[in-house]
Structures are given as C-alpha cells and as structure tokens.
Design an enzyme around this catalytic site. Structure first.
Site, PDB file in Angstrom:
ATOM      1  N   TYR A  85       0.775  -0.896  -0.102  1.00 25.64           N
ATOM      2  CA  TYR A  85      -0.269  -0.314  -0.156  1.00 25.64           C
ATOM      3  C   TYR A  85       0.967   0.945  -0.269  1.00 25.64           C
ATOM      4  CZ  TYR A  85      -3.319  -3.181   1.660  1.00 25.64           C
ATOM      5  OH  TYR A  85      -5.104  -3.739   1.138  1.00 25.64           O
ATOM      6  N   PRO A 127     -11.502  -0.834  -2.887  1.00 28.12           N
ATOM      7  CA  PRO A 127     -10.255   0.039  -1.871  1.00 28.12           C
ATOM      8  C   PRO A 127      -8.954  -0.634  -1.725  1.00 28.12           C
ATOM      9  CG  PRO A 127     -12.049  -1.998  -0.756  1.00 28.12           C
ATOM     10  CD  PRO A 127     -12.382  -1.906  -2.257  1.00 28.12           C
ATOM     11  N   ASP A 128      -9.206  -2.065  -2.402  1.00 30.03           N
ATOM     12  CA  ASP A 128      -7.567  -2.729  -2.397  1.00 30.03           C
ATOM     13  C   ASP A 128      -6.914  -2.563  -3.464  1.00 30.03           C
ATOM     14  OD1 ASP A 128      -6.868  -4.161  -0.244  1.00 30.03           O
ATOM     15  OD2 ASP A 128      -6.878  -6.231  -1.397  1.00 30.03           O
ATOM     16  N   ALA A 129      -6.826  -1.481  -4.402  1.00 34.68           N
ATOM     17  CA  ALA A 129      -6.352  -1.607  -5.723  1.00 34.68           C
ATOM     18  C   ALA A 129      -4.633  -1.413  -5.401  1.00 34.68           C
ATOM     19  CB  ALA A 129      -6.435  -0.303  -7.029  1.00 34.68           C
ATOM     20  N   HIS A 130      -3.898  -2.103  -4.628  1.00 36.75           N
ATOM     21  CA  HIS A 130      -2.501  -2.130  -4.592  1.00 36.75           C
ATOM     22  C   HIS A 130      -1.686  -2.152  -5.665  1.00 36.75           C
ATOM     23  CE1 HIS A 130      -2.513  -6.168  -3.472  1.00 36.75           C
ATOM     24  NE2 HIS A 130      -3.357  -5.439  -2.764  1.00 36.75           N
TER      25      HIS A 130
END
Length: 258
Positions: A85, A127-130
């Site tokens: 992140y 929310p998790d597009a790292h």
C-alpha cells in the site's frame, strides 16, 4: 496449472461472486481482464480464474502449457511486498507509470491500458487496488522479450461488505493526485495525477467520462443476467447501487468540463 481457484475471503461472504461480477463488468466495457466463472462445490461457491500468465501450444501429444514470467509492481520496482500500500511506503501511481514507460515494449499502448485499470478500480469502488494488483507480463520471442501490462485481476467492491464491519473508512490503496479519500476526490486531483504521469488532462477527462457512462449502461443488465444463477448474490445489488451513484456523480462533475 491453467486456473486459480478461490473461495470466499474469511468474514466476507460471497466475495467470490462479487469479484466475478466486477471482473465480468470490466470485460463488458472493453477492458482486458482475467476471465472468471463461478462453480458450486459442496454447496460452496468457487471462483475459477483463467491464468493469463500461461502460454498454450498445440503439440503432437496435445496442448503444452508453459509459464510466462510475471512481476507485480512491488517486484518490478524492488519494493517489499509487505509494503504494497502506498501509505506503507509502496509504489504510488507515478512510480508505476514510470516503470511502465521504462519496461513496456510499447509504452504508448500500455500506459493508456494501465490508466484505464486505475480508472476502473476507482469507479468500481475497489479499496484494495494496491501495487501487487497490477503486473507486467514477459513473453519470450525468438529474438526478444515482449513486455506488456497484464490483464486486470483481483477487483472487488468495498460497499458490498459494509455490513461485515462496525465501520468502513473510505480509502484508496493508492492516492490519486495526493488524495486517498475517494469521497473527497475531485477533478483537480485527477488533473494533478495526469500531469504527474505525463498524460494529457483533457484526454484523461474524456476517458474517465466515457468509462463512467459505459458502466452506467452495462451494470444493471449484467446484474439481471446473473440473477438466479450460481453467480447470484444480494450483494450484487449493493454494488450496482454504489457504482451507479459514483458514475452519476462523476458524469455530472466531468460533463460540464468538456
């Protein structure tokens, strides 16, 4: 192997079905995304993801499957994957686009492709597009190695699981124009991001507006198509509501700027 099999994430019921919905929606609007399907085993939904890091060749003995080398953007930029992140010290969007410009065989093709994935992840409410959820694929040809952005993968929607948490803080895994809160994001942040990655703000605005309109047109028909199938879940209605509201908002924000 030719497929990845996934079961629901612990404490996130039907995450396989919501991921399948988001991935199918990406393909419906023309994005290069991994192919998925839902199958039921022992009353449990299982998500089958066709591996894109494989090559297939017909031989006298049948089909030969070989592995293609793949690097996510933590690997490609030499960052510890535990720091995937941005707020942890992981790659930001500017770093990813600079690496794409350096590594891709045809940057003019892959930079817009990567940007489309970033836009889709934002509009879908992921929310998790790292940095580990974007990758480079290397294909060995007789004379050279061809490097491209991999298809889109591991996409889901946060709003579908609001009931699974006491509270849910809006956040992005990677900032856009320095902003991590998607509810505070406005056009100036996208414009700043466009300039930071060397893209035209005007072109980015048109692409974002076009994608938002495509999602508006495609999301409700897809939801109805999956109703009463193995891929159905009440959580799909939450995704439709969330994405529709976001797209309507951004069509309004962007429409008067063209």
């Amino acid at each position: 192997s030719t497929h990845i099999l996934k079961i629901d994430i612990e404490r996130l019921p039907d995450s396989t079905r919501t991921e399948h919905f988001c991935m199918t929606l990406a393909r419906r609007i023309g994005l290069d995304a991994a192919r998925t399907k839902i199958r039921i085993f022992n009353d449990r939904p299982v998500l089958f993801v066709t591996r894109f890091d494989r090559a297939y060749a017909q031989t006298s003995d049948g089909v030969r499957v070989t592995r293609l080398h793949q690097e996510d953007f933590c690997q490609a930029t030499g960052i510890n994957p535990d720091l995937k992140y941005e707020k942890q010290g992981g790659p930001d969007l500017s770093t990813m686009f600079a690496m794409t410009k350096k590594a891709a065989t045809v940057p003019a093709r892959d930079i817009p492709k990567l940007l489309g994935f970033v836009m889709f992840n934002f509009l879908i409410g992921n929310p998790d597009a790292h940095a580990k959820n974007y990758s480079l694929i290397y294909r060995q040809n007789p004379k050279s190695v061809q490097t491209t952005i991999s298809p889109l993968y591991d996409v889901n929607n946060g709003a579908a699981f609001r009931d699974c948490f006491k509270s849910q803080r809006p956040r992005l895994a990677q900032s856009i124009g320095g902003e991590f809160d998607p509810t505070e994001l406005n056009w100036s942040h996208w414009e700043t991001q466009a300039r930071a990655i060397g893209s035209s703000p005007t072109a980015l605005r048109k692409t974002l507006l076009t994608m938002a309109k495509k999602l508006q047109d495609a999301i409700a028909p897809l939801r109805e198509e999956l109703r009463n199938t193995d891929a159905d879940s009440p959580r799909l209605d939450l995704i439709v509501e969330d994405v529709t509201q976001r797209c309507e908002s951004w069509v309004g924000k962007l429409g008067d700027k063209l």
